[in-house]
Design a protein around this motif. Structure first.
Motif, PDB file in Angstrom:
ATOM      1  N   PRO A  47       0.819  -1.223   0.000  1.00 33.98           N
ATOM      2  CA  PRO A  47       0.000   0.000   0.000  1.00 33.98           C
ATOM      3  C   PRO A  47       0.851   1.270   0.000  1.00 33.98           C
ATOM      4  O   PRO A  47       0.483   2.273  -0.620  1.00 33.98           O
ATOM      5  CB  PRO A  47      -0.818  -0.123   1.293  1.00 33.98           C
ATOM      6  N   ARG A  48       1.982   1.223   0.678  1.00 35.75           N
ATOM      7  CA  ARG A  48       2.889   2.375   0.669  1.00 35.75           C
ATOM      8  C   ARG A  48       3.402   2.639  -0.751  1.00 35.75           C
ATOM      9  O   ARG A  48       3.528   3.792  -1.185  1.00 35.75           O
ATOM     10  CB  ARG A  48       4.072   2.133   1.607  1.00 35.75           C
ATOM     11  N   ALA A  49       3.718   1.558  -1.471  1.00 35.46           N
ATOM     12  CA  ALA A  49       4.218   1.705  -2.837  1.00 35.46           C
ATOM     13  C   ALA A  49       3.139   2.291  -3.748  1.00 35.46           C
ATOM     14  O   ALA A  49       3.430   3.135  -4.603  1.00 35.46           O
ATOM     15  CB  ALA A  49       4.694   0.354  -3.367  1.00 35.46           C
ATOM     16  N   LEU A  50       1.905   1.877  -3.551  1.00 39.39           N
ATOM     17  CA  LEU A  50       0.812   2.408  -4.362  1.00 39.39           C
ATOM     18  C   LEU A  50       0.663   3.917  -4.169  1.00 39.39           C
ATOM     19  O   LEU A  50       0.476   4.664  -5.143  1.00 39.39           O
ATOM     20  CB  LEU A  50      -0.493   1.698  -4.005  1.00 39.39           C
ATOM     21  N   ARG A  51       0.763   4.360  -2.923  1.00 40.16           N
ATOM     22  CA  ARG A  51       0.656   5.801  -2.667  1.00 40.16           C
ATOM     23  C   ARG A  51       1.839   6.552  -3.283  1.00 40.16           C
ATOM     24  O   ARG A  51       1.667   7.642  -3.853  1.00 40.16           O
ATOM     25  CB  ARG A  51       0.582   6.056  -1.152  1.00 40.16           C
ATOM     26  N   ALA A  52       3.028   5.962  -3.171  1.00 42.41           N
ATOM     27  CA  ALA A  52       4.211   6.607  -3.736  1.00 42.41           C
ATOM     28  C   ALA A  52       4.126   6.689  -5.257  1.00 42.41           C
ATOM     29  O   ALA A  52       4.513   7.696  -5.867  1.00 42.41           O
ATOM     30  CB  ALA A  52       5.469   5.839  -3.320  1.00 42.41           C
ATOM     31  N   MET A  53       3.585   5.650  -5.886  1.00 42.92           N
ATOM     32  CA  MET A  53       3.438   5.656  -7.343  1.00 42.92           C
ATOM     33  C   MET A  53       2.455   6.730  -7.789  1.00 42.92           C
ATOM     34  O   MET A  53       2.697   7.445  -8.774  1.00 42.92           O
ATOM     35  CB  MET A  53       2.975   4.284  -7.832  1.00 42.92           C
ATOM     36  N   ALA A  54       1.351   6.845  -7.077  1.00 44.21           N
ATOM     37  CA  ALA A  54       0.337   7.852  -7.436  1.00 44.21           C
ATOM     38  C   ALA A  54       0.937   9.252  -7.408  1.00 44.21           C
ATOM     39  O   ALA A  54       0.633  10.101  -8.265  1.00 44.21           O
ATOM     40  CB  ALA A  54      -0.842   7.749  -6.482  1.00 44.21           C
ATOM     41  N   LYS A  55       1.797   9.486  -6.441  1.00 47.33           N
ATOM     42  CA  LYS A  55       2.450  10.796  -6.343  1.00 47.33           C
ATOM     43  C   LYS A  55       3.479  10.990  -7.454  1.00 47.33           C
ATOM     44  O   LYS A  55       3.572  12.064  -8.077  1.00 47.33           O
ATOM     45  CB  LYS A  55       3.112  10.932  -4.974  1.00 47.33           C
ATOM     46  N   ALA A  56       4.252   9.925  -7.725  1.00 52.34           N
ATOM     47  CA  ALA A  56       5.319  10.034  -8.726  1.00 52.34           C
ATOM     48  C   ALA A  56       4.777  10.223 -10.137  1.00 52.34           C
ATOM     49  O   ALA A  56       5.420  10.863 -10.978  1.00 52.34           O
ATOM     50  CB  ALA A  56       6.197   8.786  -8.676  1.00 52.34           C
TER      51      ALA A  56
END
Length: 366
Positions: A47-56
């Protein structure tokens, strides 16, 4: 146009089939198909990676950091290494290709095991090298025999532990002995794509920290336990001199900005990793019990997949596919009676076993 002669007989790697392709071919709803073919994380990304991807994603109009500074810093701190020990690739496959560029040429030998990951021989042949295949031992690596196969012409030994596609693992002691005894002119490549699934893996990082063993390369990936297969991010760990040489081969911007952001976040999500390990242990146990009850031979696995003998592998693969379950036939690995089945969620595993029982009954009645 005259193409390189090596391309004439070069095999093409066949990946697990995508859900969308099977849906188109068979006229099935994509949502009704499960994929257990490519050893992916059934829980998806952290889930942390998903949030980071959305931002990137909001900055994909900009080129990524070509040296992945922050990701290398985090990895180095976690692993007790320096950024100079780390090489990033567009999946581990690109690391293998870097090794081919740097070390393999006509007249060079590369030692692999029977039933090894298909990319090792493909890359060796691509650069004109000679593949020296050592017979497997109980479907796994015979490390002593692989060491005996080394000659003055050998430049690389590839060892996947756990091994794909068989799921076997070598003992820590045997691995340590091979690394210790391998001649200095031979690069020992330990492919540790599935290392996070092991409870007690051999730890070769101290050798890299000490800086004394230049002929050792570890390969790992964010594709498996981290659930980032679609972003293609693998990495190599080795002596800074070897890494610096391979960096000369690496193309600029080979790691995109979304992959870097996702990996930075996923690396810290120990909760997601532990949950994945738990689901995997339960899945392997479920398959083992089911196969025992069905009387099917299988290879006990240390990865996130299992190799099972079903009779006619390609026919069974097609029968399961018609039932919306994608697996991996092993004919390309000269195991035509076998399938490789990835561990999925509990529901996916149950559906796979039910489909397998149904398909077996159908095949036996015909």
């Amino acid at each position: 146009m005259k193409l390189n002669a090596v391309l004439k007989d070069l095999p093409v790697y066949q990946p697990g089939r995508p859900i969308e392709e099977v849906a188109r071919e068979l006229g099935l709803p994509a949502d009704d198909i499960i994929k257990l073919a490519s050893n992916e994380n059934p829980l998806g990304p952290s889930p942390r990676a998903l949030r980071a991807m959305a931002k990137a994603v909001r900055q994909v109009h900009l080129y990524p950091d070509g040296n992945a500074y922050y990701l290398k810093q985090k990895m180095a701190a976690r692993l007790g290494l320096t950024p100079g020990h780390i090489l990033l690739g567009n999946g581990s496959n690109e690391i293998i290709e870097f090794i081919g560029h740097a070390l393999v040429e006509p007249g060079v030998e590369v030692v692999v095991s029977q039933y090894c990951f298909a990319i090792y021989p493909i890359i060796t042949k691509m650069f004109g090298g000679t593949v020296v295949e050592v017979p497997a031992k109980n479907y796994g690596h015979d490390l002593a025999a692989m060491l005996r196969a080394v000659t003055p012409r050998t430049r690389v030994i590839f060892i996947a532990n756990p091994n794909n596609p068989t799921g076997t693992r070598a003992s820590n002691r045997a691995l340590q002995q091979l690394v210790r005894e391998a001649p200095e002119h031979v690069l020992v490549v330990l492919d540790e794509a599935y290392i996070e699934f092991l409870e007690d893996p051999a730890d070769f990082l101290p050798l890299l920290r000490a800086g004394k063993q230049k002929n050792l390369m570890l390969m790992r990936t964010f594709s498996k336990i981290y659930g980032l297969a679609g972003l293609r991010l693998g990495y190599g760990l080795g002596h800074p001199e070897i890494i610096a040489a391979l960096e000369k081969i690496r193309q600029p911007f080979n790691i995109n900005s979304v992959a870097q952001a996702a990996a930075l976040a996923a690396f810290d999500d120990t909760r997601h990793i532990e949950r994945t390990r738990r689901v995997n242990r339960q899945g392997l146990a479920y398959y083992a019990e089911a196969f025992d009850k069905m009387g099917l031979e299988y290879v006990p696995s240390s990865g996130n997949f299992v190799l099972v003998r079903v009779g006619e592998g390609q026919r069974m693969f097609e029968a399961l596919q018609r039932r919306g379950v994608i697996t991996r036939p092993m004919g390309g690995y000269r195991l035509p009676e076998w399938l490789r089945i990835s561990v999925g969620t509990a529901a996916e595993n149950r559906r796979c076993v039910a489909a397998l029982k149904e398909a077996l009954a159908e095949m036996r009645s015909n």
